[in-house]
Design a protein around this motif. Sequence first.
Motif, PDB file in Angstrom:
ATOM      1  N   VAL A  40       0.847  -1.222   0.027  1.00 29.85           N
ATOM      2  CA  VAL A  40       0.024   0.004   0.037  1.00 29.85           C
ATOM      3  C   VAL A  40       0.908   1.175  -0.178  1.00 29.85           C
ATOM      4  CG1 VAL A  40      -1.879   1.304   1.411  1.00 29.85           C
ATOM      5  CG2 VAL A  40      -1.942  -1.223   1.448  1.00 29.85           C
TER       6      VAL A  40
ATOM      7  N   CYS B 291       2.359   1.942  -3.286  1.00 31.29           N
ATOM      8  CA  CYS B 291       1.528   2.458  -4.470  1.00 31.29           C
ATOM      9  C   CYS B 291       1.366   3.682  -4.303  1.00 31.29           C
ATOM     10  CB  CYS B 291       0.214   1.606  -4.251  1.00 31.29           C
ATOM     11  SG  CYS B 291       0.141  -0.123  -4.710  1.00 31.29           S
TER      12      CYS B 291
ATOM     13  N   ALA C 212      -6.884  -1.505  -7.425  1.00 30.39           N
ATOM     14  CA  ALA C 212      -6.231  -2.201  -6.429  1.00 30.39           C
ATOM     15  C   ALA C 212      -6.836  -3.699  -6.484  1.00 30.39           C
ATOM     16  CB  ALA C 212      -6.448  -1.834  -5.144  1.00 30.39           C
TER      17      ALA C 212
ATOM     18  N   CYS D  76      -6.586   1.176   0.147  1.00 28.14           N
ATOM     19  CA  CYS D  76      -6.488   1.457  -1.146  1.00 28.14           C
ATOM     20  C   CYS D  76      -7.298   2.307  -1.582  1.00 28.14           C
ATOM     21  CB  CYS D  76      -6.371   0.156  -1.808  1.00 28.14           C
ATOM     22  SG  CYS D  76      -4.989  -0.840  -1.784  1.00 28.14           S
TER      23      CYS D  76
END
Length: 347
Positions: free
Chosen positions: A60, A63, A76, A88
């Motif tokens: 996470v 990202c 996601a 997410c």
Amino acid sequence: MSELTVKIKDIVIGGGNKIAVQSMTNTDTSDHEATFEQLKRLQTAGCDIARIAVSSDAEVEACKHLIGRFGMPLVADIQYDYRLAIKCCEIGFDKIRFNPGNIGDRDKVKLLTDACKANGTPIRIGVNTGSIEKEYLDVDPCEALVKSALKHVRMLEEMDFYDIVISVKSSDVKTMIKAYRQLARSVRYPLHLGVTESGADMRGIVRSAVGIGSLIADGIGDTVRVSLSGDPVKEVEAARLILQECGADVDYCQIISCPTCSRCKYDLKAVVDELKAATEHIKKPVKVAVMGCAVNGPGEARGADFGVAGGANGKAALFVDGKPIKTIEFSDVVPELLRLIDEKTAE
């Protein structure tokens, strides 16, 4: 195509909108630089929506370096942990894909749908034959896929959540086709098409083309993914070809050519290869026929914007809108066709 629409960042799927091509990264998600580079390649290849597997808090965090850096929406992919899905949503993913049957009890799903509503994040209910709940294991695979999907759709609807996309994938093409046809009769939500675990190279592409193409020909499907082992850019390229051959994407230069026989007296394959390379950038509908001889050539050329049919003595007939306009040397076939294509696409 579905009646309802779902907006994923700037892309609207369903309701007769253009079918979106999806793919999925296969880099280590925690290596955000490698994932970023692969996402760039996917976007350049024509990917509309890209999915990233997220399996830990560390991923996470990785990202966060990707969100907001691409024009294409990022999705996601969550397998089990609803808390990761919520995180997410909160960091800005444009959609969440999960199988509610893997998330756990209803309360966890409710927490996730609340987070998705708060952040305007759609959900794809992703059901496949590898993750069917125990209660459906003794049911016909097609029935099991559809029943599982509908069960989870109703659950989300009961939670006042309707921003839904659905998929019912199988690695068996007949099961996949039958399940989607049945599902399309039961819901109005957008459907994401795919043959899961379709394989690699030619076999995987053919398997996907049969499954996805059959459904698109039926008017079913709003997004597609060709699931291939290997470089995901190949998935995008294959998906684009499937959409083109099904007539769902007409903005390209279509080149038809005969398989050749002894009547063909010029290097037809070299002509096709040169035309293909020179027209890959075209985003307008153009149809070109490259035929080997005068037996089938004139008939095929009638349906094309431009065409050639090889003849004798190093000559070929040039066609425009199905009508022969002049005879040209074999050496002039490519230059003449490219000139006509350029004139048409410049209009």
